[in-house]
Write an enzyme that holds these catalytic residues in place. Structure first.
Site, PDB file in Angstrom:
ATOM      1  N   LYS A 145     -81.362  15.770 -78.033  1.00  0.00           N
ATOM      2  CA  LYS A 145     -80.337  15.858 -78.983  1.00  0.00           C
ATOM      3  C   LYS A 145     -80.587  14.932 -79.983  1.00  0.00           C
ATOM      4  CE  LYS A 145     -76.485  13.074 -78.217  1.00  0.00           C
ATOM      5  NZ  LYS A 145     -76.098  12.308 -79.419  1.00  0.00           N
ATOM      6  N   ASN A 146     -80.938  13.841 -79.783  1.00  0.00           N
ATOM      7  CA  ASN A 146     -81.134  12.989 -80.873  1.00  0.00           C
ATOM      8  C   ASN A 146     -82.458  13.028 -81.774  1.00  0.00           C
ATOM      9  OD1 ASN A 146     -78.933  11.501 -79.927  1.00  0.00           O
ATOM     10  ND2 ASN A 146     -80.019   9.792 -79.200  1.00  0.00           N
ATOM     11  N   ILE A 192     -76.735  -3.886 -77.535  1.00  0.00           N
ATOM     12  CA  ILE A 192     -76.472  -3.039 -78.867  1.00  0.00           C
ATOM     13  C   ILE A 192     -75.245  -2.643 -79.207  1.00  0.00           C
ATOM     14  CG2 ILE A 192     -77.558  -0.931 -80.055  1.00  0.00           C
ATOM     15  CD1 ILE A 192     -79.844  -2.308 -79.061  1.00  0.00           C
ATOM     16  N   ASP A 218     -72.213   0.111 -92.511  1.00  0.00           N
ATOM     17  CA  ASP A 218     -72.779  -0.711 -93.923  1.00  0.00           C
ATOM     18  C   ASP A 218     -74.149  -0.719 -94.109  1.00  0.00           C
ATOM     19  OD1 ASP A 218     -72.623  -1.879 -91.131  1.00  0.00           O
ATOM     20  OD2 ASP A 218     -73.588  -3.722 -92.063  1.00  0.00           O
ATOM     21  N   LEU A 219     -75.001  -0.328 -93.031  1.00  0.00           N
ATOM     22  CA  LEU A 219     -76.599  -0.189 -93.403  1.00  0.00           C
ATOM     23  C   LEU A 219     -76.832   0.892 -94.215  1.00  0.00           C
ATOM     24  CD1 LEU A 219     -77.877  -1.174 -89.923  1.00  0.00           C
ATOM     25  CD2 LEU A 219     -78.164  -2.598 -92.045  1.00  0.00           C
ATOM     26  N   ARG A 236     -71.290  17.404 -74.904  1.00  0.00           N
ATOM     27  CA  ARG A 236     -71.960  17.137 -76.201  1.00  0.00           C
ATOM     28  C   ARG A 236     -73.260  16.902 -76.274  1.00  0.00           C
ATOM     29  NH1 ARG A 236     -69.731  12.175 -78.263  1.00  0.00           N
ATOM     30  NH2 ARG A 236     -71.462  12.365 -79.724  1.00  0.00           N
ATOM     31  N   ASP A 262     -78.821   3.807 -73.993  1.00  0.00           N
ATOM     32  CA  ASP A 262     -78.321   5.323 -73.386  1.00  0.00           C
ATOM     33  C   ASP A 262     -78.456   5.635 -71.958  1.00  0.00           C
ATOM     34  OD1 ASP A 262     -77.265   5.839 -75.909  1.00  0.00           O
ATOM     35  OD2 ASP A 262     -78.899   7.102 -76.396  1.00  0.00           O
ATOM     36  N   ARG A 317     -70.546  11.185 -84.460  1.00  0.00           N
ATOM     37  CA  ARG A 317     -71.181  10.248 -85.315  1.00  0.00           C
ATOM     38  C   ARG A 317     -72.428  10.711 -86.021  1.00  0.00           C
ATOM     39  NH1 ARG A 317     -71.284   4.595 -86.966  1.00  0.00           N
ATOM     40  NH2 ARG A 317     -73.463   4.137 -87.277  1.00  0.00           N
ATOM     41  N   ARG A 321     -68.219   0.913 -84.962  1.00  0.00           N
ATOM     42  CA  ARG A 321     -69.852   1.402 -85.352  1.00  0.00           C
ATOM     43  C   ARG A 321     -69.749   1.692 -86.628  1.00  0.00           C
ATOM     44  NH1 ARG A 321     -71.691   6.023 -81.222  1.00  0.00           N
ATOM     45  NH2 ARG A 321     -73.781   5.377 -82.008  1.00  0.00           N
ATOM     46  N   PRO A 322     -70.154   0.554 -87.343  1.00  0.00           N
ATOM     47  CA  PRO A 322     -70.229   0.304 -88.836  1.00  0.00           C
ATOM     48  C   PRO A 322     -71.098   1.263 -89.464  1.00  0.00           C
ATOM     49  CG  PRO A 322     -70.973  -1.785 -87.927  1.00  0.00           C
ATOM     50  CD  PRO A 322     -70.739  -0.769 -86.794  1.00  0.00           C
ATOM     51  N   CYS A 365     -68.847   9.000 -79.953  1.00  0.00           N
ATOM     52  CA  CYS A 365     -68.392   8.104 -78.770  1.00  0.00           C
ATOM     53  C   CYS A 365     -67.653   6.869 -78.906  1.00  0.00           C
ATOM     54  CB  CYS A 365     -69.616   7.711 -78.151  1.00  0.00           C
ATOM     55  SG  CYS A 365     -70.588   9.147 -77.446  1.00  0.00           S
TER      56      CYS A 365
HETATM   57  C1  UD1 Z   1     -78.748   6.183 -82.200  1.00  0.00           C
HETATM   58  C2  UD1 Z   1     -78.648   7.256 -80.900  1.00  0.00           C
HETATM   59  C3  UD1 Z   1     -77.842   6.663 -79.673  1.00  0.00           C
HETATM   60  C4  UD1 Z   1     -78.396   5.472 -79.127  1.00  0.00           C
HETATM   61  C5  UD1 Z   1     -78.497   4.300 -80.390  1.00  0.00           C
HETATM   62  C6  UD1 Z   1     -79.057   3.162 -80.095  1.00  0.00           C
HETATM   63  C7  UD1 Z   1     -78.597   9.311 -82.223  1.00  0.00           C
HETATM   64  C8  UD1 Z   1     -77.782  10.511 -82.829  1.00  0.00           C
HETATM   65  N1  UD1 Z   1     -77.860   8.352 -81.564  1.00  0.00           N
HETATM   66  O1  UD1 Z   1     -77.466   5.976 -82.503  1.00  0.00           O
HETATM   67  O2  UD1 Z   1     -77.804   7.780 -78.520  1.00  0.00           O
HETATM   68  O3  UD1 Z   1     -77.266   4.891 -78.225  1.00  0.00           O
HETATM   69  O4  UD1 Z   1     -79.274   4.876 -81.584  1.00  0.00           O
HETATM   70  O5  UD1 Z   1     -80.419   3.441 -79.385  1.00  0.00           O
HETATM   71  O6  UD1 Z   1     -79.891   9.190 -82.573  1.00  0.00           O
HETATM   72  N2  UD1 Z   1     -75.133  -0.764 -86.955  1.00  0.00           N
HETATM   73  C9  UD1 Z   1     -74.545  -1.596 -88.055  1.00  0.00           C
HETATM   74  N3  UD1 Z   1     -74.491  -0.806 -89.211  1.00  0.00           N
HETATM   75  C10 UD1 Z   1     -74.858   0.427 -89.345  1.00  0.00           C
HETATM   76  C11 UD1 Z   1     -75.554   1.033 -88.487  1.00  0.00           C
HETATM   77  C12 UD1 Z   1     -75.513   0.401 -87.165  1.00  0.00           C
HETATM   78  O7  UD1 Z   1     -74.218  -2.610 -87.584  1.00  0.00           O
HETATM   79  O8  UD1 Z   1     -74.878   0.884 -90.417  1.00  0.00           O
HETATM   80  C13 UD1 Z   1     -75.390  -1.352 -85.505  1.00  0.00           C
HETATM   81  C14 UD1 Z   1     -74.716  -0.652 -84.567  1.00  0.00           C
HETATM   82  O9  UD1 Z   1     -73.154  -0.838 -84.436  1.00  0.00           O
HETATM   83  C15 UD1 Z   1     -75.239  -1.031 -83.205  1.00  0.00           C
HETATM   84  C16 UD1 Z   1     -76.774  -1.196 -83.721  1.00  0.00           C
HETATM   85  O10 UD1 Z   1     -76.772  -1.287 -85.240  1.00  0.00           O
HETATM   86  O11 UD1 Z   1     -74.968  -2.251 -82.778  1.00  0.00           O
HETATM   87  C17 UD1 Z   1     -77.731  -0.081 -83.388  1.00  0.00           C
HETATM   88  O12 UD1 Z   1     -76.957   1.316 -83.722  1.00  0.00           O
HETATM   89  P1  UD1 Z   1     -77.884   2.682 -84.141  1.00  0.00           P
HETATM   90  O13 UD1 Z   1     -79.378   2.506 -83.852  1.00  0.00           O
HETATM   91  O14 UD1 Z   1     -77.423   2.836 -85.670  1.00  0.00           O
HETATM   92  O15 UD1 Z   1     -76.994   3.595 -83.246  1.00  0.00           O
HETATM   93  P2  UD1 Z   1     -77.037   4.947 -83.869  1.00  0.00           P
HETATM   94  O16 UD1 Z   1     -78.072   5.603 -84.757  1.00  0.00           O
HETATM   95  O17 UD1 Z   1     -75.886   5.348 -84.306  1.00  0.00           O
END
Ligand code: UD1
Length: 434
Positions: free
Chosen positions: A32-33, A342, A135-136, A413, A320, A103, A132-133, A127
């Protein structure tokens, strides 16, 4: 618009009360990812892209709907194949309802912004894993020259001169989709982009390899520093993208095999993406043999022992796989701690395992102690996210009596026809409409 039909379905599982009854083979689907990112990447192409080994899951359908809604020509040309042509796209506003369902809708924003100089979207849904910000993403876009405003619940980002520019960007937090989104944006930006402290997940390297084969200039994907030299639109010229196997699905099957199977072979997987899991399970006492493209798990001679788990970015222990692993630890001997580093809301589901009879105490939202082995009793459960949903199915298989897993949409999903596949190895599971 969305064709969701499984909001009112549930799984009914008859557990085996801890007995090992499963055996056979389970083939792993495409990831999926990986597939979702490849679908989003078709926005970088001026011609048709064919994608193979795409899992037939709800998130993929939502992504197809999002691309169609923008004006893309999305065709399902086989059970696991799509062709996507985004030439006709002129709309740059992501549909509200669809974006709120998933997401991963966020990964479309980078390619749209890079190609059209603007994009608008709501805060993405998906989910419930705590806050789930994004900001990055926004700070990456800003540095590339994309100014964003939040108006009436929508982010509107526009690039000066309609073109993003190459930057040096340091991720203060490692983010998988953040890395992929900025990497894709940089493919169409002016000049060179360097992404530092990038995520290392194999899906990122796999995507970069495909984009490179179609004209992109990406170096270092799969390491923490990725360099991208921007250029024009990519051309697939009939090259086909083949989705790599889902390491999370493979890992969940392996855990299921370790607690409930006499012998289970997990095929069509990449064992090299699961080294942390196979290492931990082997050390715990589970007989595992690794072949090229498959893993065999057999009955342990004595009850396996517990171990501590700390989730980490790849190649560490995936968040995951944390929920299925907690179910495993309820069946292992001894005490251990599980530290979720995480996502802050990702241990809440353990309350339901406690109701089933598991000995789990929560020290804080990031940390639990598990004491095993414990006898689980069947219950009615509602998975808060797709990974915990599958973990509940595994818990139901191990438990004594009947379990009902509600909110099957979450499981659909991410996992294709999971009940049919599990039935093929001996699981007593039915999909029932309310
Ligand atoms: C992806 C995977 C998800 C997996 C996760 C962590 C996909 C579609 N999903 O989710 O299955 O659980 O990686 O391996 O590939 N964060 C911020 N700011 C941002 C973005 C992220 O603070 O702008 C934080 C998140 O809240 C979290 C951490 O960074 O604490 C890692 O999240 P991230 O790697 O971005 O997860 P996803 O890419 O959404």
């Amino acid at each position: 618009m969305s064709s969701v039909r499984n909001g009112k379905e549930m799984f009914v599982v008859q557990g085996f009360g801890g007995k090992r009854k499963l055996s056979g083979r389970l083939a792993v689907s495409g990831a999926k990812n990986a597939a979702l990112k490849a679908m989003a990447a078709t926005l970088l192409f001026s011609d048709t892209v064919k994608l193979n080994n795409v899992p037939d899951i709800e998130d993929v359908k939502r992504m197809a709907e999002l691309l169609s809604d923008l004006g893309g020509d999305v065709k399902k040309v086989g059970a696991h194949s799509y062709t996507i042509n985004t030439k006709g796209i002129s709309k740059t506003d992501l549909d509200h309802t669809l974006s709120k369902r998933m997401r991963s809708s966020i990964i479309l924003t980078g390619p749209i912004l890079a190609r059209f100089g603007k994009v608008s979207f709501p805060h993405p849904g998906g989910c419930v894993l705590g806050s789930r910000p994004i900001d990055l993403f926004l700070s990456g876009f800003k540095e590339m020259g994309g100014r964003s405003v939040l108006r009436k619940g929508r982010y509107r980002v526009s690039a000066r001169g309609k073109k993003l520019k190459g930057i040096e960007f340091f991720f203060r937090k490692v983010s998988v989709t953040g890395t992929e989104t900025l990497m894709m944006s940089a493919v169409l930006a002016e000049g060179k982009t360097t992404l530092k402290n990038a995520a290392l997940e194999p899906e990122i390297e796999h995507l970069a390899e495909f984009l490179n084969s179609c004209g992109a200039k990406i170096k270092g994907a799969g390491t923490s520093t990725i360099e991208i030299t921007g250029g024009g639109m990519l051309r697939a010229r009939k090259k086909v993208y083949t989705t790599l196997p889902d390491r999370i699905e493979a890992g969940s099957f392996l855990i299921l095999g370790a607690i409930a199977a006499r012998r289970l072979e997990i095929t069509k997987c990449k064992p090299e993406h699961l080294e942390i899991l196979t290492t931990l399970l082997k050390e715990s006492g589970v007989p595992i043999s690794i072949k090229k493209g498959s893993i065999v798990v057999r009955t342990p001679r004595v009850r396996p022992s517990a171990f501590d788990v700390r989730t980490h970015e790849y190649p560490g222990f995936s968040t995951d796989l944390q929920a299925p692993m907690v179910v495993y630890l309820t069946q292992a001997k001894g005490e251990c701690s599980v530290f979720e580093t995480i996502f802050e809301g990702r241990l809440n589901y353990t309350e339901d395992l406690v109701h089933m009879g598991a000995h789990i105490t929560m020290a804080n939202p990031h940390n639990i102690a598990v004491k095993g082995p414990s006898k689980l009793e069947g219950r009615t459960l509602e998975g808060p996210d797709l990974r915990a949903g599958l973990a509940f199915v595994i818990a139901g298989i191990v438990a004594e009596g009947q379990s009902i897993i509600d909110n099957v949409y979450h499981i659909d999903r991410g996992y294709e026809r999971i009940e049919e596949r599990l039935r093929s190895i001996g699981v007593n599971i039915k999909r029932v409409s309310r």
